[in-house]
Design a protein around this motif. Structure first.
Motif, PDB file in Angstrom:
ATOM      1  N   THR A  64      35.610 102.100 -62.243  1.00 33.42           N
ATOM      2  CA  THR A  64      35.574 101.163 -63.368  1.00 33.42           C
ATOM      3  C   THR A  64      34.830 101.755 -64.554  1.00 33.42           C
ATOM      4  OG1 THR A  64      33.640 100.111 -62.377  1.00 33.42           O
ATOM      5  CG2 THR A  64      35.773  99.078 -61.962  1.00 33.42           C
ATOM      6  N   VAL A  65      35.278 101.338 -65.732  1.00 35.84           N
ATOM      7  CA  VAL A  65      34.676 101.737 -66.996  1.00 35.84           C
ATOM      8  C   VAL A  65      34.182 100.463 -67.679  1.00 35.84           C
ATOM      9  CG1 VAL A  65      35.184 102.704 -69.276  1.00 35.84           C
ATOM     10  CG2 VAL A  65      36.077 103.822 -67.221  1.00 35.84           C
ATOM     11  N   CYS A  66      32.882 100.401 -67.908  1.00 37.42           N
ATOM     12  CA  CYS A  66      32.248  99.200 -68.463  1.00 37.42           C
ATOM     13  C   CYS A  66      31.814  99.482 -69.901  1.00 37.42           C
ATOM     14  CB  CYS A  66      31.037  98.805 -67.634  1.00 37.42           C
ATOM     15  SG  CYS A  66      31.370  98.696 -65.869  1.00 37.42           S
ATOM     16  N   TYR A  67      32.262  98.686 -70.839  1.00 40.94           N
ATOM     17  CA  TYR A  67      31.953  98.920 -72.242  1.00 40.94           C
ATOM     18  C   TYR A  67      30.501  98.578 -72.545  1.00 40.94           C
ATOM     19  CZ  TYR A  67      36.994  98.075 -72.115  1.00 40.94           C
ATOM     20  OH  TYR A  67      38.313  98.063 -71.773  1.00 40.94           O
ATOM     21  N   THR A  68      29.879  99.381 -73.372  1.00 38.18           N
ATOM     22  CA  THR A  68      28.551  99.043 -73.878  1.00 38.18           C
ATOM     23  C   THR A  68      28.677  98.219 -75.160  1.00 38.18           C
ATOM     24  OG1 THR A  68      28.469 101.135 -75.094  1.00 38.18           O
ATOM     25  CG2 THR A  68      27.478 101.092 -72.896  1.00 38.18           C
TER      26      THR A  68
ATOM     27  N   ASP B 180      37.523  94.999 -70.179  1.00 34.67           N
ATOM     28  CA  ASP B 180      36.293  95.580 -69.662  1.00 34.67           C
ATOM     29  C   ASP B 180      36.404  95.702 -68.139  1.00 34.67           C
ATOM     30  OD1 ASP B 180      33.758  96.599 -69.597  1.00 34.67           O
ATOM     31  OD2 ASP B 180      32.738  94.685 -69.896  1.00 34.67           O
ATOM     32  N   ASN B 181      35.757  96.701 -67.581  1.00 30.67           N
ATOM     33  CA  ASN B 181      35.782  96.983 -66.136  1.00 30.67           C
ATOM     34  C   ASN B 181      37.153  97.417 -65.634  1.00 30.67           C
ATOM     35  OD1 ASN B 181      32.994  96.407 -65.471  1.00 30.67           O
ATOM     36  ND2 ASN B 181      33.489  94.278 -65.909  1.00 30.67           N
ATOM     37  N   THR B 182      37.981  97.920 -66.533  1.00 32.12           N
ATOM     38  CA  THR B 182      39.262  98.507 -66.116  1.00 32.12           C
ATOM     39  C   THR B 182      38.991  99.812 -65.375  1.00 32.12           C
ATOM     40  OG1 THR B 182      40.537  97.485 -67.889  1.00 32.12           O
ATOM     41  CG2 THR B 182      41.399  99.534 -67.022  1.00 32.12           C
TER      42      THR B 182
ATOM     43  N   ASN C  74      23.596 107.691 -73.796  1.00 34.08           N
ATOM     44  CA  ASN C  74      22.925 108.080 -75.036  1.00 34.08           C
ATOM     45  C   ASN C  74      23.343 107.129 -76.165  1.00 34.08           C
ATOM     46  OD1 ASN C  74      25.297 109.422 -76.635  1.00 34.08           O
ATOM     47  ND2 ASN C  74      25.454 110.247 -74.547  1.00 34.08           N
ATOM     48  N   PRO C  75      22.777 107.263 -77.360  1.00 32.85           N
ATOM     49  CA  PRO C  75      23.100 106.320 -78.437  1.00 32.85           C
ATOM     50  C   PRO C  75      24.573 106.310 -78.851  1.00 32.85           C
ATOM     51  CG  PRO C  75      21.065 107.488 -78.936  1.00 32.85           C
ATOM     52  CD  PRO C  75      21.651 108.149 -77.730  1.00 32.85           C
ATOM     53  N   HIS C  76      25.340 107.333 -78.485  1.00 30.23           N
ATOM     54  CA  HIS C  76      26.759 107.394 -78.850  1.00 30.23           C
ATOM     55  C   HIS C  76      27.681 106.939 -77.712  1.00 30.23           C
ATOM     56  CE1 HIS C  76      25.421 109.445 -82.418  1.00 30.23           C
ATOM     57  NE2 HIS C  76      24.781 110.325 -81.670  1.00 30.23           N
ATOM     58  N   THR C  77      27.089 106.499 -76.615  1.00 28.38           N
ATOM     59  CA  THR C  77      27.864 106.015 -75.463  1.00 28.38           C
ATOM     60  C   THR C  77      28.597 104.730 -75.817  1.00 28.38           C
ATOM     61  OG1 THR C  77      26.329 106.995 -73.876  1.00 28.38           O
ATOM     62  CG2 THR C  77      27.684 105.171 -73.088  1.00 28.38           C
ATOM     63  N   ILE C  78      29.892 104.662 -75.497  1.00 24.14           N
ATOM     64  CA  ILE C  78      30.642 103.420 -75.696  1.00 24.14           C
ATOM     65  C   ILE C  78      31.142 102.836 -74.380  1.00 24.14           C
ATOM     66  CG2 ILE C  78      31.239 103.865 -78.112  1.00 24.14           C
ATOM     67  CD1 ILE C  78      34.029 104.756 -77.163  1.00 24.14           C
ATOM     68  N   SER C  79      30.954 103.559 -73.271  1.00 26.58           N
ATOM     69  CA  SER C  79      31.223 102.987 -71.957  1.00 26.58           C
ATOM     70  C   SER C  79      30.398 103.719 -70.908  1.00 26.58           C
ATOM     71  CB  SER C  79      32.709 103.045 -71.603  1.00 26.58           C
ATOM     72  OG  SER C  79      33.107 104.350 -71.247  1.00 26.58           O
ATOM     73  N   ILE C  80      30.171 102.999 -69.800  1.00 36.74           N
ATOM     74  CA  ILE C  80      29.356 103.507 -68.699  1.00 36.74           C
ATOM     75  C   ILE C  80      30.137 103.349 -67.398  1.00 36.74           C
ATOM     76  CG2 ILE C  80      27.253 103.062 -67.337  1.00 36.74           C
ATOM     77  CD1 ILE C  80      25.976 102.040 -69.965  1.00 36.74           C
TER      78      ILE C  80
ATOM     79  N   SER D 188      30.638 107.425 -69.700  1.00 38.68           N
ATOM     80  CA  SER D 188      32.053 107.721 -69.431  1.00 38.68           C
ATOM     81  C   SER D 188      32.892 107.805 -70.699  1.00 38.68           C
ATOM     82  CB  SER D 188      32.651 106.719 -68.445  1.00 38.68           C
ATOM     83  OG  SER D 188      32.438 105.393 -68.846  1.00 38.68           O
ATOM     84  N   SER D 189      32.319 107.456 -71.853  1.00 40.82           N
ATOM     85  CA  SER D 189      33.009 107.729 -73.124  1.00 40.82           C
ATOM     86  C   SER D 189      32.007 107.669 -74.269  1.00 40.82           C
ATOM     87  CB  SER D 189      34.174 106.759 -73.370  1.00 40.82           C
ATOM     88  OG  SER D 189      33.717 105.431 -73.455  1.00 40.82           O
ATOM     89  N   VAL D 190      32.338 108.399 -75.335  1.00 41.03           N
ATOM     90  CA  VAL D 190      31.449 108.492 -76.498  1.00 41.03           C
ATOM     91  C   VAL D 190      32.255 108.408 -77.791  1.00 41.03           C
ATOM     92  CG1 VAL D 190      29.660 109.893 -75.380  1.00 41.03           C
ATOM     93  CG2 VAL D 190      31.588 111.027 -76.482  1.00 41.03           C
ATOM     94  N   ALA D 191      31.554 108.062 -78.852  1.00 46.82           N
ATOM     95  CA  ALA D 191      32.130 108.117 -80.203  1.00 46.82           C
ATOM     96  C   ALA D 191      31.014 108.497 -81.167  1.00 46.82           C
ATOM     97  CB  ALA D 191      32.738 106.774 -80.592  1.00 46.82           C
ATOM     98  N   VAL D 192      31.225 109.583 -81.892  1.00 46.70           N
ATOM     99  CA  VAL D 192      30.260 110.004 -82.905  1.00 46.70           C
ATOM    100  C   VAL D 192      31.053 110.565 -84.083  1.00 46.70           C
ATOM    101  CG1 VAL D 192      29.941 112.196 -81.628  1.00 46.70           C
ATOM    102  CG2 VAL D 192      28.306 111.530 -83.417  1.00 46.70           C
ATOM    103  N   GLN D 193      30.967 109.847 -85.219  1.00 44.99           N
ATOM    104  CA  GLN D 193      31.739 110.206 -86.410  1.00 44.99           C
ATOM    105  C   GLN D 193      33.229 110.277 -86.045  1.00 44.99           C
ATOM    106  OE1 GLN D 193      29.595 113.777 -87.325  1.00 44.99           O
ATOM    107  NE2 GLN D 193      27.923 112.697 -88.285  1.00 44.99           N
ATOM    108  N   ASN D 194      33.859 111.411 -86.278  1.00 41.76           N
ATOM    109  CA  ASN D 194      35.293 111.567 -85.985  1.00 41.76           C
ATOM    110  C   ASN D 194      35.551 112.143 -84.597  1.00 41.76           C
ATOM    111  OD1 ASN D 194      34.053 113.887 -87.366  1.00 41.76           O
ATOM    112  ND2 ASN D 194      36.008 114.900 -86.986  1.00 41.76           N
ATOM    113  N   PHE D 195      34.504 112.262 -83.789  1.00 39.33           N
ATOM    114  CA  PHE D 195      34.629 112.830 -82.449  1.00 39.33           C
ATOM    115  C   PHE D 195      34.568 111.713 -81.399  1.00 39.33           C
ATOM    116  CE2 PHE D 195      33.300 116.363 -84.988  1.00 39.33           C
ATOM    117  CZ  PHE D 195      33.904 117.469 -84.402  1.00 39.33           C
ATOM    118  N   PHE D 196      35.553 111.728 -80.517  1.00 34.93           N
ATOM    119  CA  PHE D 196      35.620 110.771 -79.421  1.00 34.93           C
ATOM    120  C   PHE D 196      35.744 111.563 -78.121  1.00 34.93           C
ATOM    121  CE2 PHE D 196      37.550 109.126 -83.235  1.00 34.93           C
ATOM    122  CZ  PHE D 196      36.970 107.866 -83.383  1.00 34.93           C
TER     123      PHE D 196
END
Length: 196
Positions: free
Chosen positions: A120-124, A135-137, A150-156, A165-173
């Motif tokens: 499962t992937v849980c959104y922050t 969420d939790n897909t 970290n501060p750029h984490t968008i899922s755990i 388990s995923s990040v977003a920082v500026q134009n980088f995902f």
């Protein structure tokens, strides 16, 4: 729209290209800096070691360009880890340093390493990358190394410990899982990235 998959020489490239086709777009696979510079969207896939991936970027004169580009880039699996500062896989390896976290090996306690299978992937927080995905897909994972939350984490996700388990920082995902192998949810995430 011009979509390129950076030719890292890894086996998941065909799967990514097929997934892009299934959501209604076409893509090309290339390591030509000219083709990558004119692309609207860039995929950075990876299976294997951080050392070999960074060596490939350097050999193809892509490292400096990728660090500075304003084009949207989606790193998949190792491609996400490359956004970190260092990897401790084998010898210490300097990465793209878009996120100031190092990449460490998953602990081999109360869980199997590598982490293989659906999890499962849980959104922050709500993020466009997960638009129309519950969420939790569950997504498909295959990795032995991880990035700390970290501060750029968008899922755990959790496997022995909680990890990013995923990040977003500026134009980088980046996604640690494989959307191209994750059925409908993975295709929706790819579509979301292409429509940013």
């Amino acid at each position: 729209m011009s979509i390129v998959i950076i030719n890292t020489g890894y086996s998941n490239i065909h799967s990514i290209r097929s997934a892009i086709r299934r959501v209604g777009y076409t893509s090309s696979v290339t390591d030509s800096i000219h083709d990558i510079k004119v692309a609207d969207k860039i995929f950075l896939p990876g299976i294997g070691t951080a050392v070999s991936a960074m060596k490939m970027l350097i050999q193809n004169n892509l490292l400096s360009f990728i660090k500075k580009t304003n084009q949207p880039i989606l790193g998949i699996c190792l491609g996400m880890q490359l956004l970190g500062k260092y990897s401790y896989e084998g010898k210490k390896c300097i990465l793209l340093n878009k996120i100031s976290n190092s990449i460490k090996k998953l602990p081999n306690k109360n869980c199997s390493v590598p982490h293989i299978g659906w999890n499962t992937v849980c959104y922050t927080d709500s993020h466009i990358l997960f638009q129309n995905i519950d969420d939790n897909t569950r997504f498909y994972f295959l990795h032995s190394y991880y990035m700390d939350i970290n501060p750029h984490t968008i899922s755990i996700s959790t496997h022995g410990l909680q990890f990013c388990s995923s990040v977003a920082v500026q134009n980088f995902f980046g996604v640690q899982f494989h959307p191209e192998k994750s059925g409908y949810a993975g295709e929706q995430l790819i579509k979301n990235f292409l429509e940013i």
